[in-house]
Enzyme design. Structure first.
Site, PDB file in Angstrom:
ATOM      1  N   ASN A  92       0.826  -1.218   0.000  1.00 47.64           N
ATOM      2  CA  ASN A  92       0.000   0.000   0.000  1.00 47.64           C
ATOM      3  C   ASN A  92       0.861   1.269   0.000  1.00 47.64           C
ATOM      4  OD1 ASN A  92       1.018   0.078   2.564  1.00 47.64           O
ATOM      5  ND2 ASN A  92      -0.940  -0.007   3.636  1.00 47.64           N
TER       6      ASN A  92
ATOM      7  N   HIS B 187       3.335   1.949   2.112  1.00 47.89           N
ATOM      8  CA  HIS B 187       3.832   2.431   3.406  1.00 47.89           C
ATOM      9  C   HIS B 187       5.353   2.295   3.497  1.00 47.89           C
ATOM     10  CE1 HIS B 187       3.266  -1.684   5.713  1.00 47.89           C
ATOM     11  NE2 HIS B 187       4.391  -1.662   5.033  1.00 47.89           N
TER      12      HIS B 187
ATOM     13  N   GLU C  45       1.314   4.224   7.517  1.00 46.88           N
ATOM     14  CA  GLU C  45       0.265   3.774   6.608  1.00 46.88           C
ATOM     15  C   GLU C  45      -0.313   4.963   5.838  1.00 46.88           C
ATOM     16  OE1 GLU C  45       0.264   0.775   6.255  1.00 46.88           O
ATOM     17  OE2 GLU C  45      -0.110  -0.437   8.029  1.00 46.88           O
TER      18      GLU C  45
HETATM   19  P1  PGA Z   1       8.109  -6.988   3.021  1.00 49.39           P
HETATM   20  O1  PGA Z   1       7.487  -5.736   3.741  1.00 49.39           O
HETATM   21  O2  PGA Z   1       9.570  -6.732   2.932  1.00 49.39           O
HETATM   22  O3  PGA Z   1       7.815  -8.145   3.959  1.00 49.39           O
HETATM   23  O4  PGA Z   1       7.456  -7.115   1.703  1.00 49.39           O
HETATM   24  C1  PGA Z   1       7.899  -4.470   3.330  1.00 49.39           C
HETATM   25  C2  PGA Z   1       7.137  -3.430   4.093  1.00 49.39           C
HETATM   26  O5  PGA Z   1       5.982  -3.693   4.463  1.00 49.39           O
HETATM   27  O6  PGA Z   1       7.695  -2.355   4.327  1.00 49.39           O
END
Ligand code: PGA
Length: 243
Positions: free
Chosen positions: A136, A138, A143
């Protein structure tokens, strides 16, 4: 902003580890802002192997991690503290007292976040901040929302983040609903930023971050306002980005 397009996850990891190594070699007492999640695991594997080969020395390095789940203790396998020990801290000569992560079990959220922001400021801020990107958009646990946050704070995790992170837990109900994170301001005060992305499921977020409007609804887009950002992303993650 520099964008390195690499073939795959392995190459992204090697390139990211090289950037971190250059930082440590140039400034042995660097403050490294580090990240958790699937994305940096390969990077840490390279750092550990280069440490074991005698190339790197972590004895003066200090680490401030981006975030931590709220309500989870350090020795819980799901904590980001545990993650960092498992993937990096336990395998290199970093001093435990030089590793910092928000205290997931602190009694008062405000006290935890203020203490963490103060600590980062006292250290002088991160010399290099490593980041992943959420599906998304973030960064850390900032968020999408109607404003950019300035300092470390406590957040309610977005539904999409809980959904994305449930793969690390036995049941979705076990994913914590809140977390502590550096604010967007905390991240933007880092002297250098390295953003990593791998895989098709990051393509939409990365396109938004690199080419869409700069908006708090896609937090990673703010990185375009920072003067020293390097993006290391594989072909799949960059598949929707023009040029
Ligand atoms: P991920 O998460 O490395 O597990 O894809 C990245 C994030 O949410 O910042």
């Amino acid at each position: 902003m520099w964008i390195y397009k690499v073939k795959d996850y392995q190459e992204m990891s090697r390139r990211a580890a090289a950037l971190l190594s250059a930082q440590i070699i140039a400034k042995p007492d660097s403050i490294l802002g580090l990240a958790t999640g699937s994305t940096p695991v390969g990077t840490y594997e390279y750092l550990v192997s280069w440490y074991q080969a005698g190339v790197l020395d972590f004895s003066e390095v200090r680490v401030v991690n981006l975030d931590e789940y709220r309500g989870i203790s350090r020795d819980d396998e799901q904590s980001y503290y545990y993650f960092m020990k498992k993937h990096l801290f336990d395998h290199v000569n970093i001093r435990p007292e030089n590793t910092h992560i928000p205290d997931g079990c602190g009694s008062y959220a405000e006290a935890v976040t203020q203490a963490y922001e103060t600590l980062i400021r006292l250290l002088g801020g991160a010399d290099l901040q490593l980041l992943g990107i959420g599906r998304n958009g973030h960064i850390g646990f900032n968020e999408p929302g109607d404003s950019f946050t300035e300092t470390c704070h406590c957040v309610a995790l977005a539904k999409s983040t809980i959904e994305a992170n449930k793969r690390f837990f036995t049941r979705e109900e076990d994913v914590p609903r809140e977390a502590y994170t550096m604010g967007i301001g905390t991240i933007m005060r880092a002297k250098k930023i390295v953003l990593l992305a791998s895989g098709e499921d990051k393509a939409e977020a990365l396109r938004g971050a690199l080419e869409g409007p700069i908006t708090s609804w896609l937090p990673a887009s703010v990185l375009r306002l920072h003067h020293d950002v390097t993006v290391v992303a594989d072909e799949a993650a960059l598949s929707l980005v023009n040029g």
